[in-house]
Design an enzyme around this catalytic site. Structure first.
Site, mmCIF file in Angstrom:
data_model
loop_
_atom_site.group_PDB
_atom_site.id
_atom_site.type_symbol
_atom_site.label_atom_id
_atom_site.label_comp_id
_atom_site.label_asym_id
_atom_site.label_seq_id
_atom_site.Cartn_x
_atom_site.Cartn_y
_atom_site.Cartn_z
ATOM 1 C CG LEU A 41 -1.851 -1.225 1.365
ATOM 2 C CD1 LEU A 41 -2.819 -1.022 2.537
ATOM 3 C CD2 LEU A 41 -2.621 -1.522 0.080
ATOM 4 C CG HIS A 45 -3.109 1.192 -2.183
ATOM 5 N ND1 HIS A 45 -1.773 1.050 -2.469
ATOM 6 C CD2 HIS A 45 -3.772 0.373 -3.033
ATOM 7 C CE1 HIS A 45 -1.624 0.166 -3.439
ATOM 8 N NE2 HIS A 45 -2.817 -0.258 -3.803
ATOM 9 C CD GLU A 157 -10.450 8.726 -12.237
ATOM 10 O OE1 GLU A 157 -9.585 9.557 -12.597
ATOM 11 O OE2 GLU A 157 -11.654 9.009 -12.092
ATOM 12 C CD GLN A 162 -7.888 -3.301 -11.550
ATOM 13 O OE1 GLN A 162 -7.164 -4.280 -11.664
ATOM 14 N NE2 GLN A 162 -7.739 -2.441 -10.551
ATOM 15 C CB SER A 194 2.760 2.278 -9.752
ATOM 16 O OG SER A 194 2.929 0.892 -9.975
HETATM 17 O O1 PAF Z 1 -5.707 -3.145 -8.736
HETATM 18 C C1 PAF Z 1 -5.402 -4.124 -8.003
HETATM 19 O O2 PAF Z 1 -4.701 -3.965 -7.000
HETATM 20 C C2 PAF Z 1 -5.872 -5.511 -8.380
HETATM 21 O O3 PAF Z 1 -5.946 -5.673 -9.748
HETATM 22 C C3 PAF Z 1 -7.210 -5.895 -7.715
HETATM 23 C C4 PAF Z 1 -8.338 -4.989 -8.173
HETATM 24 C C5 PAF Z 1 -7.076 -5.805 -6.195
HETATM 25 C C6 PAF Z 1 -7.583 -7.324 -8.087
HETATM 26 O O4 PAF Z 1 -6.605 -8.231 -7.691
#
Ligand code: PAF
Length: 295
Positions: A41, A45, A157, A162, A194
């Site tokens: 994290l 996050h 985003e 995703q 990231s």
């Molecule tokens: O973005 C992420 O960290 C992952 O792709 C997720 C959404 C937790 C799925 O494993």
């Protein structure tokens, strides 16, 4: 072991026990907001957690699950940073009370063969370079939604494709959860946060700034239209030899073909040093509200 207490934080490992907890919370009138993560994290996050904590009356559930199926190779999976204790400390700092950290055996018990297949967009952009990636992501997200039954789920985003694919899955499969995006958090020089940034050495870290700089350059000339955006972004990337571009693409916000005029998304992926990075930005194509810049 079902749960472990760390201060005010309870870490659940057993899906059934976790489902019982979130069901009790909902019955008591607390919306449950899920922040799905793979751990490692960082401030991005933290922004997701803060957005969850801002929902009135809600209880935030952070899932920490390094989904092995969404990695293209064993090498990529092994290389993914792991920092479980620091992750829990961050959750505590943010006042999170519930963490779900299941084992691989609990998430994929033998015989659980059903998977989610994304639509055509899942095979484009990131999906073109990482076969099966989005099927694995959607499958694990669907499992998390089934276990947690959240009222809302928040996604960064930064992983824009995703986010779009999860929103599509929820709409297409009529899942009862609101999926919301949270803006990308950036370093002062523009680099998108990231978990993979830890792999950038000093030289690659400097070169990586070209990604966000290219997106900004493209967004700045949005009023001049599609070709101008791609040319401006491409020029910035071309000046940085350490950046090996995978794709630079302009799409509509749902990742279909870009419009001539109106909201759009500029996305890119590139390898810098040994690390593959992605980034994207929202922009407007064509004339602005005053009619300036119509192509
Ligand atoms: O973005 C992420 O960290 C992952 O792709 C997720 C959404 C937790 C799925 O494993």
């Amino acid at each position: 072991m079902t749960s472990r207490l760390r201060g005010e934080l309870t870490v659940h490992q057993d899906p059934a026990a976790l489902s019982a907890v979130t069901s009790r919370l909902r019955s008591a009138g607390h919306p449950v907001v899920l922040v799905p993560t793979m751990g490692a994290l960082h401030a991005g996050h933290r922004a997701l957690i803060r957005a969850a904590q801002a929902v009135p009356g809600a209880r935030t559930m952070v899932s920490i699950y390094l989904n092995p199926l969404q990695f293209g190779s064993r090498h990529d999976l092994d290389r993914y940073p792991r920092s479980f204790d620091a992750d829990l400390a961050l959750c505590c700092e943010e006042g999170v009370e519930l963490v779900f950290a299941p084992s691989v055996a609990a998430m994929s018990p033998p015989g659980s063969d059903t998977t989610v297949t994304p639509g055509p967009i899942g095979a484009q952009l990131e999906g073109a370079s990482r076969a099966g990636h989005f099927a694995a992501v959607l499958t694990v997200v669907a499992k998390l939604f089934g276990i947690v039954a959240p009222d809302r789920a928040l996604f960064g985003e930064k992983d824009y494709q995703q986010l779009v694919l999860v929103q599509r899955m929820v709409a297409d499969l009529r899942m009862d959860v609101q999926v919301l995006g949270v803006p990308t958090v950036r370093e002062a020089d523009g680099l998108a946060l990231s978990s993979r940034n830890v792999h950038l050495d000093a030289e690659a870290r400097v070169a990586a700034v070209a990604l966000s700089a290219a997106l900004s350059a493209g967004a700045r000339v949005g009023v001049q239209g599609h070709d101008a955006v791609l040319a401006a972004a491409g020029e910035v990337l071309a000046r940085q030899p350490a950046v090996e571009l995978d794709y630079l693409a302009l799409r509509n916000p749902q990742l279909g073909p870009a419009p001539r005029q109106g909201p759009a998304r500029l996305l890119l992926a590139a390898t810098v040093g040994t690390t593959r990075l992605i980034d994207n930005v929202g922009l407007r194509l064509g004339a602005d509200s005053n009619g300036r810049g119509a192509p």
